[in-house]
Design a protein around this motif. Structure first.
Motif, PDB file in Angstrom:
ATOM      1  N   LEU A 150      14.455   1.277   9.151  1.00  0.00           N
ATOM      2  CA  LEU A 150      15.373   0.875  10.960  1.00  0.00           C
ATOM      3  C   LEU A 150      16.318   2.134  11.333  1.00  0.00           C
ATOM      4  O   LEU A 150      15.878   1.988  12.804  1.00  0.00           O
ATOM      5  N   HIS A 151      17.215   2.160  10.286  1.00  0.00           N
ATOM      6  CA  HIS A 151      17.653   3.285  10.735  1.00  0.00           C
ATOM      7  C   HIS A 151      17.297   5.335  11.036  1.00  0.00           C
ATOM      8  O   HIS A 151      17.452   6.030  11.159  1.00  0.00           O
ATOM      9  N   MET A 152      16.249   5.286   9.928  1.00  0.00           N
ATOM     10  CA  MET A 152      15.262   6.366  10.167  1.00  0.00           C
ATOM     11  C   MET A 152      15.740   7.487   8.958  1.00  0.00           C
ATOM     12  O   MET A 152      16.264   8.535   9.370  1.00  0.00           O
ATOM     13  N   SER A 153      16.692   6.768   8.070  1.00  0.00           N
ATOM     14  CA  SER A 153      17.171   7.878   7.303  1.00  0.00           C
ATOM     15  C   SER A 153      16.467   7.846   5.740  1.00  0.00           C
ATOM     16  O   SER A 153      16.517   7.283   4.936  1.00  0.00           O
ATOM     17  N   SER A 154      15.086   6.847   5.923  1.00  0.00           N
ATOM     18  CA  SER A 154      13.799   7.495   5.086  1.00  0.00           C
ATOM     19  C   SER A 154      13.861   8.727   3.398  1.00  0.00           C
ATOM     20  O   SER A 154      13.523   8.131   2.778  1.00  0.00           O
ATOM     21  N   GLY A 155      14.375   9.540   4.715  1.00  0.00           N
ATOM     22  CA  GLY A 155      14.238  10.892   3.441  1.00  0.00           C
ATOM     23  C   GLY A 155      12.977  11.993   3.860  1.00  0.00           C
ATOM     24  O   GLY A 155      12.325  12.187   3.115  1.00  0.00           O
ATOM     25  N   ILE A 156      11.967  10.674   4.580  1.00  0.00           N
ATOM     26  CA  ILE A 156      10.645  11.568   4.197  1.00  0.00           C
ATOM     27  C   ILE A 156      10.490  12.603   5.394  1.00  0.00           C
ATOM     28  O   ILE A 156      10.962  12.986   6.330  1.00  0.00           O
ATOM     29  N   THR A 157       9.766  13.423   4.528  1.00  0.00           N
ATOM     30  CA  THR A 157       9.789  15.187   5.256  1.00  0.00           C
ATOM     31  C   THR A 157       8.353  14.227   5.706  1.00  0.00           C
ATOM     32  O   THR A 157       6.970  14.219   6.147  1.00  0.00           O
ATOM     33  N   PHE A 158       8.481  14.997   7.500  1.00  0.00           N
ATOM     34  CA  PHE A 158       7.390  14.906   8.736  1.00  0.00           C
ATOM     35  C   PHE A 158       7.810  15.605   9.845  1.00  0.00           C
ATOM     36  O   PHE A 158       9.629  15.080  10.224  1.00  0.00           O
ATOM     37  N   ASP A 159       7.001  16.311  10.433  1.00  0.00           N
ATOM     38  CA  ASP A 159       7.291  17.129  11.636  1.00  0.00           C
ATOM     39  C   ASP A 159       7.120  17.188  12.893  1.00  0.00           C
ATOM     40  O   ASP A 159       5.749  17.058  12.408  1.00  0.00           O
ATOM     41  N   GLU A 160       7.487  16.408  13.079  1.00  0.00           N
ATOM     42  CA  GLU A 160       8.255  15.816  14.673  1.00  0.00           C
ATOM     43  C   GLU A 160       7.846  16.890  16.195  1.00  0.00           C
ATOM     44  O   GLU A 160       8.571  16.629  16.766  1.00  0.00           O
ATOM     45  N   ASP A 161       7.379  18.172  15.602  1.00  0.00           N
ATOM     46  CA  ASP A 161       7.208  19.282  16.520  1.00  0.00           C
ATOM     47  C   ASP A 161       6.041  18.933  17.641  1.00  0.00           C
ATOM     48  O   ASP A 161       4.912  19.327  17.264  1.00  0.00           O
ATOM     49  N   THR A 180       0.923  -1.602  -0.068  1.00  0.00           N
ATOM     50  CA  THR A 180       0.078  -0.400   0.032  1.00  0.00           C
ATOM     51  C   THR A 180       1.028   1.423  -0.483  1.00  0.00           C
ATOM     52  O   THR A 180      -0.007   2.433  -0.355  1.00  0.00           O
ATOM     53  N   LEU A 181       1.792   1.092  -0.061  1.00  0.00           N
ATOM     54  CA  LEU A 181       2.652   2.455  -0.147  1.00  0.00           C
ATOM     55  C   LEU A 181       3.682   2.903  -1.191  1.00  0.00           C
ATOM     56  O   LEU A 181       4.407   3.872  -1.161  1.00  0.00           O
ATOM     57  N   LYS A 182       3.345   1.805  -2.028  1.00  0.00           N
ATOM     58  CA  LYS A 182       3.884   1.962  -3.674  1.00  0.00           C
ATOM     59  C   LYS A 182       2.983   3.738  -4.427  1.00  0.00           C
ATOM     60  O   LYS A 182       1.832   3.418  -3.848  1.00  0.00           O
ATOM     61  N   GLY A 183       3.660   4.064  -4.806  1.00  0.00           N
ATOM     62  CA  GLY A 183       3.421   6.020  -5.426  1.00  0.00           C
ATOM     63  C   GLY A 183       3.270   6.404  -4.167  1.00  0.00           C
ATOM     64  O   GLY A 183       3.587   7.748  -4.553  1.00  0.00           O
ATOM     65  N   GLY A 184       3.940   6.579  -3.190  1.00  0.00           N
ATOM     66  CA  GLY A 184       4.254   7.133  -2.399  1.00  0.00           C
ATOM     67  C   GLY A 184       5.291   7.687  -1.657  1.00  0.00           C
ATOM     68  O   GLY A 184       6.194   6.894  -2.569  1.00  0.00           O
ATOM     69  N   ALA A 185       5.532   8.926  -0.780  1.00  0.00           N
ATOM     70  CA  ALA A 185       6.860   8.827  -0.523  1.00  0.00           C
ATOM     71  C   ALA A 185       7.589   8.127   0.381  1.00  0.00           C
ATOM     72  O   ALA A 185       9.135   7.802   0.237  1.00  0.00           O
ATOM     73  N   TYR A 186       7.616   6.339   0.470  1.00  0.00           N
ATOM     74  CA  TYR A 186       8.505   5.403   0.904  1.00  0.00           C
ATOM     75  C   TYR A 186       8.758   4.458  -0.036  1.00  0.00           C
ATOM     76  O   TYR A 186       9.583   3.891   0.189  1.00  0.00           O
ATOM     77  N   ASP A 187       7.905   4.448  -1.735  1.00  0.00           N
ATOM     78  CA  ASP A 187       8.762   3.846  -2.317  1.00  0.00           C
ATOM     79  C   ASP A 187       9.513   4.157  -2.918  1.00  0.00           C
ATOM     80  O   ASP A 187      10.111   5.314  -3.211  1.00  0.00           O
ATOM     81  N   GLY A 188      10.808   3.079  -2.700  1.00  0.00           N
ATOM     82  CA  GLY A 188      11.753   3.667  -3.227  1.00  0.00           C
ATOM     83  C   GLY A 188      12.838   3.179  -2.109  1.00  0.00           C
ATOM     84  O   GLY A 188      14.089   3.214  -1.362  1.00  0.00           O
ATOM     85  N   ALA A 189      12.285   3.523  -1.052  1.00  0.00           N
ATOM     86  CA  ALA A 189      13.061   3.206   0.746  1.00  0.00           C
ATOM     87  C   ALA A 189      13.176   1.949   0.548  1.00  0.00           C
ATOM     88  O   ALA A 189      12.306   0.736   0.788  1.00  0.00           O
ATOM     89  N   THR A 190      13.842   1.571   1.578  1.00  0.00           N
ATOM     90  CA  THR A 190      14.080  -0.074   1.500  1.00  0.00           C
ATOM     91  C   THR A 190      13.890  -0.130   3.942  1.00  0.00           C
ATOM     92  O   THR A 190      14.555   0.691   4.447  1.00  0.00           O
ATOM     93  N   ILE A 191      13.914  -1.968   3.886  1.00  0.00           N
ATOM     94  CA  ILE A 191      14.144  -1.862   5.491  1.00  0.00           C
ATOM     95  C   ILE A 191      14.461  -1.762   6.669  1.00  0.00           C
ATOM     96  O   ILE A 191      15.095  -0.770   7.331  1.00  0.00           O
ATOM     97  N   ARG A 192      16.215  -1.048   5.657  1.00  0.00           N
ATOM     98  CA  ARG A 192      17.477  -0.830   6.296  1.00  0.00           C
ATOM     99  C   ARG A 192      16.883   0.287   7.078  1.00  0.00           C
ATOM    100  O   ARG A 192      17.348   0.870   7.816  1.00  0.00           O
ATOM    101  N   ASN A 193      16.483   1.683   5.313  1.00  0.00           N
ATOM    102  CA  ASN A 193      16.132   3.181   5.984  1.00  0.00           C
ATOM    103  C   ASN A 193      15.911   3.374   6.546  1.00  0.00           C
ATOM    104  O   ASN A 193      15.389   4.177   7.881  1.00  0.00           O
TER     105      ASN A 193
END
Length: 388
Positions: free
Chosen positions: A169-180, A154-167
């Motif tokens: 786990l590492h929190m290096s997905s590159g996703i834009t996400f405001d955690e304030d 279900t993540l195909k076509g979204g921001a996670y398309d292209g990210a690996t499991i390791r990414n």
């Protein structure tokens, strides 16, 4: 004129009746939304953190029928100078120290008790990491370098398309996400309202479309990455996280009380921060991790996963805090020093060489201020020194 007044009165009555009906129909959702909006209020936060099941959808994780594995009591240690002031300043609610598997200090504050199921916040991420390592060892996950969409289509076509499991786990997905957490309109708070109103966390993750970097290039703490780790685990096994946790992690540890997960509207566990556990049972988990995944003669989590997940392998900035697979490695840490960490002062600090596990829960509304995290780590290190 009288006809107009009658029409107005009838219209008002109809609106009142409709409002009452909607209020009754949506009472649970409204209650949960109000709980989210007052969760961190100064006069409620301590009680809220020990009673999350009273305000949110949740699910128990059965601890199983096996016997509880008691934590042995060792000699009481003398806490270091400044400890009492630190407890007060940081609004600590519980503190437990294990030395070589024995309790050498245990205390509860702010009217809390040993029986409270305490919200973990992001310490839950480290639990999910341990479970994920078991699944990898069992062969449910083919490779950490597989795309997350192999297991969560279900993540195909979204921001996670292209990210690996390791990414993720590492929190290096590159996703834009405001955690304030202090911004009402931030992504993390919007996500909290989805949870409160019974929405679907999977849909929230799939709906993210923006990135700030290519996957794997940069590290940025992004809690929704952990939800995607959970999606991968569910997709790989066809089972939900509470069931997996009960069988593979909670059951073998012989906990005192059954933990619980907060869930979304379709029962999906809030794996990035919704685990609720007693302080002693946090300590059991920590001791198992310290022992390289072994507990009571059983290898619960593979030792090589413990080593890999607590290694500072994520692409963080040199000289700054390190990150592994959902574990933090503090600045200045030596080998075998790492921690799980959650907002408002939740910590699971482990020093393998010293044989020390420290569990701290808190309701610290100043947790984001400069120097607070470093000061907490400094206190933990002084406690470790005091156990010698």
């Amino acid at each position: 004129m009288r006809v107009v007044l009658k029409w107005i009165v009838r219209a008002l009555l109809a609106l009142i009746i409709a409002a009452v009906a909607i209020g009754l129909w949506k009472r649970e959702e409204i209650t949960r939304l109000l709980a989210v909006n007052t969760l961190f209020d100064e006069n409620r936060i301590v009680s809220n953190f020990s009673n999350m099941d009273g305000a949110f959808l949740h699910r128990e994780i059965p601890k199983g029928d096996g016997p509880t594995s008691p934590l042995p009591q060792g000699p009481d240690m003398a806490m270091p100078d400044g400890y009492s002031a630190w407890v007060q300043d940081r609004t600590v609610t519980s503190m437990l120290v294990l030395k070589d598997g024995e309790i050498v200090h245990e205390a509860y504050y702010q009217g809390t008790s040993a029986e409270d199921l305490r919200i973990s916040w992001s310490v839950a991420k480290s639990y999910l990491s341990a479970l994920f390592g078991i699944l990898v060892d069992e062969g449910a996950i083919s490779s950490l370098d597989a795309p997350v969409t192999d297991y969560a289509p279900t993540l195909k076509g979204g921001a996670y398309d292209g990210a690996t499991i390791r990414n993720v786990l590492h929190m290096s997905s590159g996703i834009t996400f405001d955690e304030d957490y202090l911004d009402y309109d931030s992504d993390i708070n919007r996500m909290g309202r989805v949870l409160a109103l019974g929405g679907k966390m999977d849909d929230f993750a799939a709906g993210l479309t923006e990135t700030f970097a290519d996957a794997g290039d940069r590290w940025q703490y992004t809690s929704i990455d952990t939800h995607v780790v959970g999606m991968v685990a569910r997709g790989a096994t066809g089972r939900d996280i509470p069931d997996l946790m009960a069988e593979k992690l909670v059951g073998p540890l012989g906990l005192e009380q059954s933990p619980l997960y907060l869930t979304d509207g379709v029962g999906v566990a809030f794996v990035l921060g919704g685990l609720n556990v007693t302080t002693r049972d946090y300590a059991r988990f920590g001791q198992m991790i310290l022992q390289n995944g072994a507990w009571q003669g059983q290898q619960v989590v593979p030792a090589d996963w413990i080593a890999a997940s607590t290694d500072a392998s994520a692409p963080t900035q040199p000289g700054k805090v390190g990150y592994g697979y959902q574990w933090w490695i503090p600045v200045g840490a030596t080998e075998g020093q790492f921690m799980g960490r959650g907002i408002y002062g939740q910590y699971l600090y482990i020093d393998q060489k010293a044989g020390v596990v420290i569990v701290t829960t808190a309701a610290d509304r100043h947790f984001r201020e400069d120097g607070v995290n470093a000061g907490n780590i400094g206190m933990f290190r002084r406690i470790v020194d005091a156990t010698e």
